[in-house]
Scaffold this motif. Structure first.
Motif, PDB file in Angstrom:
ATOM      1  N   VAL A 140       0.848  -1.206   0.000  1.00  0.00           N
ATOM      2  CA  VAL A 140       0.000   0.000   0.000  1.00  0.00           C
ATOM      3  C   VAL A 140       0.880   1.252   0.000  1.00  0.00           C
ATOM      4  N   PHE A 141       1.932   1.229   0.821  1.00  0.00           N
ATOM      5  CA  PHE A 141       2.802   2.403   0.902  1.00  0.00           C
ATOM      6  C   PHE A 141       3.534   2.629  -0.422  1.00  0.00           C
ATOM      7  N   GLU A 142       3.980   1.545  -1.039  1.00  0.00           N
ATOM      8  CA  GLU A 142       4.687   1.698  -2.319  1.00  0.00           C
ATOM      9  C   GLU A 142       3.777   2.326  -3.381  1.00  0.00           C
ATOM     10  N   VAL A 143       2.494   1.979  -3.355  1.00  0.00           N
ATOM     11  CA  VAL A 143       1.553   2.586  -4.311  1.00  0.00           C
ATOM     12  C   VAL A 143       1.386   4.075  -3.998  1.00  0.00           C
ATOM     13  N   GLU A 144       1.276   4.401  -2.709  1.00  0.00           N
ATOM     14  CA  GLU A 144       1.127   5.811  -2.310  1.00  0.00           C
ATOM     15  C   GLU A 144       2.333   6.632  -2.787  1.00  0.00           C
ATOM     16  N   VAL A 145       3.531   6.090  -2.577  1.00  0.00           N
ATOM     17  CA  VAL A 145       4.740   6.797  -3.011  1.00  0.00           C
ATOM     18  C   VAL A 145       4.782   6.881  -4.539  1.00  0.00           C
ATOM     19  N   ALA A 146       4.456   5.784  -5.214  1.00  0.00           N
ATOM     20  CA  ALA A 146       4.502   5.798  -6.688  1.00  0.00           C
ATOM     21  C   ALA A 146       3.543   6.847  -7.247  1.00  0.00           C
ATOM     22  N   GLN A 147       2.385   7.014  -6.594  1.00  0.00           N
ATOM     23  CA  GLN A 147       1.433   8.042  -7.060  1.00  0.00           C
ATOM     24  C   GLN A 147       2.023   9.440  -6.877  1.00  0.00           C
ATOM     25  N   ALA A 148       2.658   9.666  -5.728  1.00  0.00           N
ATOM     26  CA  ALA A 148       3.291  10.974  -5.496  1.00  0.00           C
ATOM     27  C   ALA A 148       4.412  11.204  -6.507  1.00  0.00           C
ATOM     28  N   VAL A 149       5.248  10.184  -6.689  1.00  0.00           N
ATOM     29  CA  VAL A 149       6.397  10.309  -7.595  1.00  0.00           C
ATOM     30  C   VAL A 149       5.932  10.555  -9.033  1.00  0.00           C
ATOM     31  N   SER A 150       4.800   9.957  -9.415  1.00  0.00           N
ATOM     32  CA  SER A 150       4.342  10.096 -10.808  1.00  0.00           C
ATOM     33  C   SER A 150       4.082  11.560 -11.177  1.00  0.00           C
ATOM     34  N   ILE A 151       3.855  12.404 -10.181  1.00  0.00           N
ATOM     35  CA  ILE A 151       3.604  13.825 -10.460  1.00  0.00           C
ATOM     36  C   ILE A 151       4.833  14.474 -11.113  1.00  0.00           C
ATOM     37  N   LEU A 152       6.022  14.028 -10.670  1.00  0.00           N
ATOM     38  CA  LEU A 152       7.264  14.676 -11.124  1.00  0.00           C
ATOM     39  C   LEU A 152       8.208  13.730 -11.862  1.00  0.00           C
ATOM     40  N   ASN A 153       7.793  12.503 -12.055  1.00  0.00           N
ATOM     41  CA  ASN A 153       8.761  11.481 -12.479  1.00  0.00           C
ATOM     42  C   ASN A 153       9.278  11.715 -13.901  1.00  0.00           C
ATOM     43  N   VAL A 154      10.500  12.235 -14.009  1.00  0.00           N
ATOM     44  CA  VAL A 154      11.121  12.407 -15.334  1.00  0.00           C
ATOM     45  C   VAL A 154      12.337  11.490 -15.462  1.00  0.00           C
ATOM     46  N   ALA A 155      12.475  10.528 -14.533  1.00  0.00           N
ATOM     47  CA  ALA A 155      13.682   9.696 -14.513  1.00  0.00           C
ATOM     48  C   ALA A 155      13.363   8.206 -14.450  1.00  0.00           C
ATOM     49  N   GLY A 156      12.137   7.834 -14.810  1.00  0.00           N
ATOM     50  CA  GLY A 156      11.803   6.398 -14.852  1.00  0.00           C
ATOM     51  C   GLY A 156      11.866   5.729 -13.492  1.00  0.00           C
ATOM     52  N   LEU A 157      11.527   6.481 -12.431  1.00  0.00           N
ATOM     53  CA  LEU A 157      11.624   5.940 -11.065  1.00  0.00           C
ATOM     54  C   LEU A 157      10.424   5.047 -10.738  1.00  0.00           C
ATOM     55  N   CYS A 158      10.508   4.357  -9.598  1.00  0.00           N
ATOM     56  CA  CYS A 158       9.445   3.450  -9.120  1.00  0.00           C
ATOM     57  C   CYS A 158       9.159   2.360 -10.148  1.00  0.00           C
ATOM     58  N   ASP A 159      10.214   1.846 -10.765  1.00  0.00           N
ATOM     59  CA  ASP A 159      10.070   0.761 -11.747  1.00  0.00           C
ATOM     60  C   ASP A 159      10.721  -0.482 -11.134  1.00  0.00           C
ATOM     61  N   SER A 160       9.881  -1.405 -10.661  1.00  0.00           N
ATOM     62  CA  SER A 160      10.432  -2.550  -9.924  1.00  0.00           C
ATOM     63  C   SER A 160      11.346  -3.399 -10.805  1.00  0.00           C
ATOM     64  N   SER A 161      11.165  -3.344 -12.145  1.00  0.00           N
ATOM     65  CA  SER A 161      12.026  -4.153 -13.022  1.00  0.00           C
ATOM     66  C   SER A 161      13.478  -3.655 -12.982  1.00  0.00           C
ATOM     67  N   LYS A 162      13.692  -2.407 -12.533  1.00  0.00           N
ATOM     68  CA  LYS A 162      15.067  -1.866 -12.456  1.00  0.00           C
ATOM     69  C   LYS A 162      15.776  -2.294 -11.171  1.00  0.00           C
ATOM     70  N   ARG A 163      15.046  -2.907 -10.259  1.00  0.00           N
ATOM     71  CA  ARG A 163      15.606  -3.470  -9.023  1.00  0.00           C
ATOM     72  C   ARG A 163      16.485  -2.461  -8.274  1.00  0.00           C
ATOM     73  N   ASN A 164      15.961  -1.244  -8.148  1.00  0.00           N
ATOM     74  CA  ASN A 164      16.621  -0.158  -7.398  1.00  0.00           C
ATOM     75  C   ASN A 164      17.929   0.317  -8.016  1.00  0.00           C
ATOM     76  N   ARG A 165      18.164  -0.009  -9.278  1.00  0.00           N
ATOM     77  CA  ARG A 165      19.379   0.483  -9.957  1.00  0.00           C
ATOM     78  C   ARG A 165      18.924   1.359 -11.125  1.00  0.00           C
ATOM     79  N   TYR A 166      19.030   2.671 -10.945  1.00  0.00           N
ATOM     80  CA  TYR A 166      18.522   3.616 -11.936  1.00  0.00           C
ATOM     81  C   TYR A 166      19.673   4.310 -12.654  1.00  0.00           C
ATOM     82  N   GLY A 167      19.957   3.878 -13.873  1.00  0.00           N
ATOM     83  CA  GLY A 167      20.928   4.594 -14.698  1.00  0.00           C
ATOM     84  C   GLY A 167      20.260   5.823 -15.300  1.00  0.00           C
ATOM     85  N   VAL A 168      21.065   6.664 -15.961  1.00  0.00           N
ATOM     86  CA  VAL A 168      20.495   7.837 -16.636  1.00  0.00           C
ATOM     87  C   VAL A 168      20.004   7.394 -18.011  1.00  0.00           C
TER      88      VAL A 168
END
Ligand SMILES: Cc1cc2nc3c(=O)[nH]c(=O)nc-3n(C[C@H](O)[C@H](O)[C@H](O)COP(=O)(O)OP(=O)(O)OC[C@H]3O[C@@H](n4cnc5c(N)ncnc54)[C@H](O)[C@@H]3O)c2cc1C
Length: 198
Positions: A140-168
């Motif tokens: 539930v918390f991850e969904v809440e954060v993902a909704q907040a992040v989606s407002i500003l997300n220009v870096a492909g964040l909150c993508d579980s397939s990236k397994r917390n490793r976010y390249g540019v």
């Protein structure tokens, strides 16, 4: 006072220099525009308000992260809020649209600011209970954060397939161009020309 003189913020996210540079920029604008005018006092009061708001938002997020260190998914989820605001703010500034960011951590962004504060309050209140987060609560918390992040997300964040490793990946920024007031083709053209994007 500059931000680091007016408030102590734990260095977990290395926020001292960005906060300081924002403070320097803002104070220079106040000096340039309002020194010796009737607006002087009001402008300094507004500077004080913003400085404290940003320090509190940053300290609150960091406190929530410390509170949740025993629960890695919650800690990782909270960091998404920081990276979303930082990557959005940096890109907005590079595009000459710094005002779109709503200050440090987008604390004053009309939609993200309240969502950020809600996520922090949720995590802190839940962690304060002292019992471990249940898997369903984490989801539930991850969904809440993902909704907040989606407002500003220009870096492909909150993508579980990236397994917390976010390249540019600037394709993420192109897909999210509307969040910065551009069409995808306009963003692609900006990135093609910008020396910082090479
Ligand atoms: C060990 C350490 C690591 C850090 N790492 C990071 C990091 O990785 N990323 C990040 O963003 N931030 C980091 N910070 C925080 C960052 O350095 C500070 O937030 C930032 O430097 C604050 O800037 P300032 O101009 O407000 O103060 P300062 O940089 O402290 O500048 C104040 C200056 O005033 C001078 N001064 C003091 N009293 C007087 C006086 N009476 N007369 C004349 N001069 C005086 C001091 O000598 C100093 O040069 C770190 C801080 C420390 C201590």
């Amino acid at each position: 006072m500059l931000p680091s003189a007016s408030a102590f913020v734990d260095p977990l996210f290395s926020t001292g220099i960005p906060l300081t540079l924002l403070g320097v920029e803002r104070l220079c604008m106040v000096l340039q525009e309002a020194w010796g005018t009737e607006a002087w006092r009001a402008r300094l009061q507004e500077y004080t308000r913003v400085t404290r708001l940003e320090a509190d938002a940053t300290a609150g997020l960091i406190a929530a992260c410390y509170d949740s260190m025993a629960c890695f998914p919650i800690f990782a989820s909270l960091t998404m809020l920081y990276f979303a605001a930082a990557s959005y703010g940096e890109m907005a500034r590079r595009l000459g649209r710094a005002e779109m960011a709503g200050g440090f951590l987008s604390s004053e962004h009309a939609a993200f600011g309240p969502a950020l504060r809600r996520c922090i309050a949720h995590a802190r209140a839940r962690s304060a209970s002292g019992t471990p987060w249940a898997p369903s609560e984490i989801a539930v918390f991850e969904v809440e954060v993902a909704q907040a992040v989606s407002i500003l997300n220009v870096a492909g964040l909150c993508d579980s397939s990236k397994r917390n490793r976010y390249g540019v990946d600037l394709e993420d920024t192109i897909r999210a161009a509307a969040k910065l007031g551009l069409s995808p083709s306009e963003m692609r053209a900006v990135l093609r020309e910008a020396p910082w994007a090479q």
